[in-house]
Structures are given as C-alpha cells and as structure tokens.
Design an enzyme around this catalytic site. Sequence first.
Site, PDB file in Angstrom:
ATOM      1  N   ASP A 228       0.859  -1.190   0.000  1.00 27.60           N
ATOM      2  CA  ASP A 228       0.000   0.000   0.000  1.00 27.60           C
ATOM      3  C   ASP A 228       0.894   1.238   0.000  1.00 27.60           C
ATOM      4  O   ASP A 228       1.795   1.376   0.840  1.00 27.60           O
ATOM      5  CB  ASP A 228      -0.902   0.002   1.236  1.00 27.60           C
ATOM      6  CG  ASP A 228      -1.902   1.143   1.213  1.00 27.60           C
ATOM      7  OD1 ASP A 228      -2.990   0.955   0.663  1.00 27.60           O
ATOM      8  OD2 ASP A 228      -1.573   2.225   1.731  1.00 27.60           O
ATOM      9  N   LEU A 229       0.662   2.131  -0.955  1.00 28.27           N
ATOM     10  CA  LEU A 229       1.475   3.340  -1.053  1.00 28.27           C
ATOM     11  C   LEU A 229       1.175   4.275   0.113  1.00 28.27           C
ATOM     12  O   LEU A 229       0.021   4.459   0.500  1.00 28.27           O
ATOM     13  CB  LEU A 229       1.197   4.053  -2.376  1.00 28.27           C
ATOM     14  CG  LEU A 229       1.510   3.242  -3.639  1.00 28.27           C
ATOM     15  CD1 LEU A 229       1.198   4.062  -4.883  1.00 28.27           C
ATOM     16  CD2 LEU A 229       2.962   2.797  -3.656  1.00 28.27           C
ATOM     17  N   ASP A 271      -4.588   2.492  -4.429  1.00 28.85           N
ATOM     18  CA  ASP A 271      -3.125   2.429  -4.356  1.00 28.85           C
ATOM     19  C   ASP A 271      -2.661   1.161  -3.646  1.00 28.85           C
ATOM     20  O   ASP A 271      -1.575   1.125  -3.081  1.00 28.85           O
ATOM     21  CB  ASP A 271      -2.584   3.667  -3.635  1.00 28.85           C
ATOM     22  CG  ASP A 271      -3.112   3.783  -2.211  1.00 28.85           C
ATOM     23  OD1 ASP A 271      -4.141   3.158  -1.908  1.00 28.85           O
ATOM     24  OD2 ASP A 271      -2.494   4.493  -1.396  1.00 28.85           O
TER      25      ASP A 271
END
Length: 634
Positions: A228-229, A271
């Site tokens: 996960d960004l 994301d």
Amino acid sequence: MDAWDLVIPTVLAVFTFGAGGILGALLFGRCGSDARARLAELDDRLRSVSSHNRLMEMIALNASDGLLLQNLDGKVEWFNPALSRMTGYLADDILGRNPLEFIVPPEDRPTPDFIRDYRYDIHSDALNELEIVKNVRKNGELFWNQLSFAVVENIDGGEPKVIVIARDVTEQIEREEAPKRAKADLQIRAETDALTSLPNRMKLDATLSELLREAGGDRGEVGIIHVDLDQFKEINDALGHAAGDTVLMHTAEILRRHACETDLACRFGGDEFLIICPGVTNTDVLETIARHILVDFEHPVISESGSITVSASIGIALSCPDCRNAQTLMRQADIALYEIKNSGRNNIMVFSRRLGEQVAQRNEISSALSYGMANNQLGVMLQPQLDIATDELIGFEALMRWHHPTRGLLAPGDFFAVAEQNGQMEGIDRIAVQSALDALRTLHDAGHDYLRMSINVSGYGLNQDDYIDRLKWEVEKRDLKPENVAIEVLETTLIEGRDNKAARSIEALSAAGFAVELDDFGSGYSGLVNLARLKIQGVKIDRALIMHLVNDRTSQTIVRSIFRLCDDLGLSVISEGVERPEQAAAIAAFGGHVIQGYGIARPMSLDQALTWLKTTKLKGLLLNADSLDTRQKA
C-alpha cells in the site's frame, strides 16, 4: 458410388480386350453377325466409360476441395489443382512426400523419425471421422483444414491407397470462434486493470481461491504480499491525477520485476497492490521480496510534474493448515499492513497469531466503544484550575472518561489509540464538546458565570474542515461565549499535521474568540517553534516537568524559562500535575499562578463539581495538609 470406384475399374475394363482379337476381326471382316453385334455393344460401353472418365477427370480437376492420393506410408502419388491452390504447394513440393513434412506448422510438426516411420492404419476408426487441423500454406499463412479419408483397393493388387479430401474451413472456424474470442477478450478485460495492465481483484479472487485449494504437502503454502502506497492521496491532491497515475504504473512495474513466473502480481484497487506467491514454505522468502520492493521505492518516480518520492507499507501473510480460506488470509495480510502503517509506515509487518489476538482485542474494544458512544457511556469529568495568587477558581478542564460496564471508569489512554485507528475520534470529539459545554452551561446557570471550560481536541478534529463551525454552533446554541471556552491542543498533533491545516484551524479558532492553549508543553519536539508560528493564547506545562520541580535543577531551569518566555510573549501559563504545596510554592516563585492537579482536586462529575464549589474554601486550599490527604484517598 465414389468417383474413384468408377474411374479405375473402367480403365481396367478397356484393357481387358486385346486389339489383335476382336478389333482385328472387325477390321478384316472375318467375324460373323453375332461378333459384330458384340463388338458394337463393347464399343458403346467403351465410349460410355471414356465419357465417364472425362467427366470424372473434369470433376477432379475443377473441384473446390483438395484431393490427393497417398500410399500407406503417407507419400503423395497424385493431387488435384484445388489442393495446390489451397496450400500454395506445386507438384515438386508435394509428390513423393508426406504432407506432415511441410503442411503442419513448425511448432506442431512431428519429428523426422516419426515421419519416416509413418504408416496409415487402415483399420482405425479415425479414418471414418472428420478431422479439423491447423495447417500452414507455403507463404506461411495459417489456415484450418477439414480432412476426410477413404481407403480404396489398388487396381494392381498391391497395398490399398488412401484418398484424402481437404476443405479450407478457416472462414467457418473464425466465424464460430469469433464469439468465443470476444467472450475471452471480455473476460480478460474484466480481469485486468486498465491503467497498469495488471490483473485486478476479480482475477485475484479466483486465482487465490484455486491456489489455496491446491495448497499443502509438497505444493507448499500460499503467501500474500500486500503493498500500500504511503500518503498517495497527498500526491494526487498536490500534483494531480496524472502524476498519481505515473506513480501507480511505476508501482506495477516494481511488482512485475519481483514477482516470479508462478506468482500473481495484481492491483487490488486504488493504491493497493498484491503479489500472490504459491509454493512457499515460510515467510522468509516473502520478506526478502518485500525488502527488494522497498529498496526499489527508494528511487524517485519521474513524471511530468517532476521527481516524486514514494514509499510503501507492506503486510505479509502465509497460509497454513488452519487457514486456507482466501478471505481470512487476505484479512491477515490486511491486519499486518495497517499495523505497520499505524506504527510509522515505509516498512514490513508479518502477520502472526499474537498480532491477530491484539487486533481482535482492539476490535472488541472498538465495538464496545461504538456501543458506549451510542448509549451515553462516554462523558466528561471536571478538574478545577485554581489561581493561587488570588485564590480564585478560573474554570475546569473537561476530561473524557468512559464508564465501561465491566471495567469501570476508563481514561483516554485506555481507548483513544483504538478510536484513532478505527475512525471513532469524530464521535468522541463531538461527545467531548457537547458534554463540556452542557456542563459549562449548568455551572453558569448555578451562578458561576465567571468560569471557563477547557476542552481537549484531537488531531482528527482539528483537521476537519467543519470543526470550528460546529464548535461555534454548539457554543451559540447554549447561549455561551467563545471567550468562556479554551481549546487545548497537543503539541504532537501539530507535528503530525504536515500540511499546516492544524495551524490554520488554530488561527481560525483564535479569530473566532476561543482561547487556544498548547497542552503538555515542554514534552514535545518543537515547542518554541510552535510559540512563534501559531496564534495561541497560552500553554500548559507538562506534568513531567512539575513532578520533579522541587528537587531537579534541570526541571527548575526549564520551567523558569517557560514562564519568562511566555511572559515576554504575553501568553498565559497553567501548570498541571500539581500535587504538593512545595510544587505550588516553586511555581509561584517562578512567576506562575494558575495550577491544576490532584493537590486541588481529582476529576469529578458535574454534580460533584457543583457540590465542591459550594463546600470548598479555596483560600489556602493546597496548604491544608489534612484536606490534601483526604482528597488523595478519595
């Protein structure tokens, strides 16, 4: 009857009669009338056969289907023009050769040894069935060929021959395959993320469930790497969606680079990305892949907006005999991911049984907290703030408490962390404001309209766009004034607010007439910077400094400096955590005068506060040792 059944026997019949016998008698007139009649009949039959043969030849030469005659070794002995037109091969290319040598696509072509040893099995049922095969023309173009076979006797008495009828059915096949291809294309598009071209969640769900069904034993387990960004929303908001798309495509390339051939790298949504790794025996290999991914993120992403620095948080989970359920495994990776995001980001967390138990306990608290908020279990306790220079009470601080049905009275430290992680702080802030202002209204109505109320606000609340408007509305609704309300802000809240939104909220609160005070001052990291840049009206010295104030020179020096600095800046100062007369005396010696702590009173309910105001003599309150002992035992 097949054409070849007519052509070959007829040709044989022609040569059954010798020219020196009957024909010679005809020429020299040495036969009788019966012989001449027989010769005339034979002549008619020969003419009929010849005509029939020319007809068969015309059909064979002009047929749209390809015809060829093979011996049992598969060698071509004859073929018609249609076959040549269909394949592009001429006589020199075909005669004497087995079509397997040249008409089968190279990737499907049998070995030379197979072709050399090839023999038709004339008793096989396969020769009675249609066969559709993919062939290749001389120019390299692929086409679909429908073949049918017939075994015929050799007129010379040798081995039988095989007649093959070939029909180009490419157009028909493509027509039939078009809907299937369209359906397959739709399926691919439905299972593929349009931006990154990675498989999407639909493909992930199907693949993960299938892999888990096959897991165990020699096949190993299935691992999940959930990427996960960090703060991707800020990238989108600051640089635009084009820059965000570039970051997402860059992330997809990183995952492709580190996913093995048997792995499935996919975009889960937004994301979030995952790599599904089958055949894994422990988490070490998953952690190694995750570390490589984080290293790749150390390199900036180059976009039209410039260089973008991106980091990621990664949660890891591995299936086991007790957990081969797709949803459960995904949940475990999710738990590990958000655990690392809540503890600092840009790192890796592996799910464990202990972590699962901790999260389950937090979820239990969160669930009970939601119930408690809906059923009036949360409210505020009031702790007085005393001006020791005038022996006057200036107000109370509203301290949030949870009246838990089984665990008793819980302070914020027992449940705030869970509330922050589970998005419950908005509800808690609302209860804190409403309960505190209700208490203040009651105190004013009881004749204590000189008192103010200090209310703590969370970082979540301070960063909400409508927090100030809601606060003003709640104050006005109770016919109170903003100057009767002080808002206490933790210094850590300001450090976490990277976009200065908290600073803007503080400025708006000050402009609206509320007093804003920095809570736990002296325990943070940038106190002096905050004094310079924020529109605040006061500070509250952290209890850790007050605790050692009497005997610790360092604490004395710091506290003395805070009073001097705040006096120069025109800021008010409250000293919290005061429990002993000596502490109050030291504060007074340094120029301070407003104190709060157990030395004055413990937090109390509103009803207790009203009673306390009626029964307590404030003058010399802290210096009365007997009353202090009584209060501390209460």
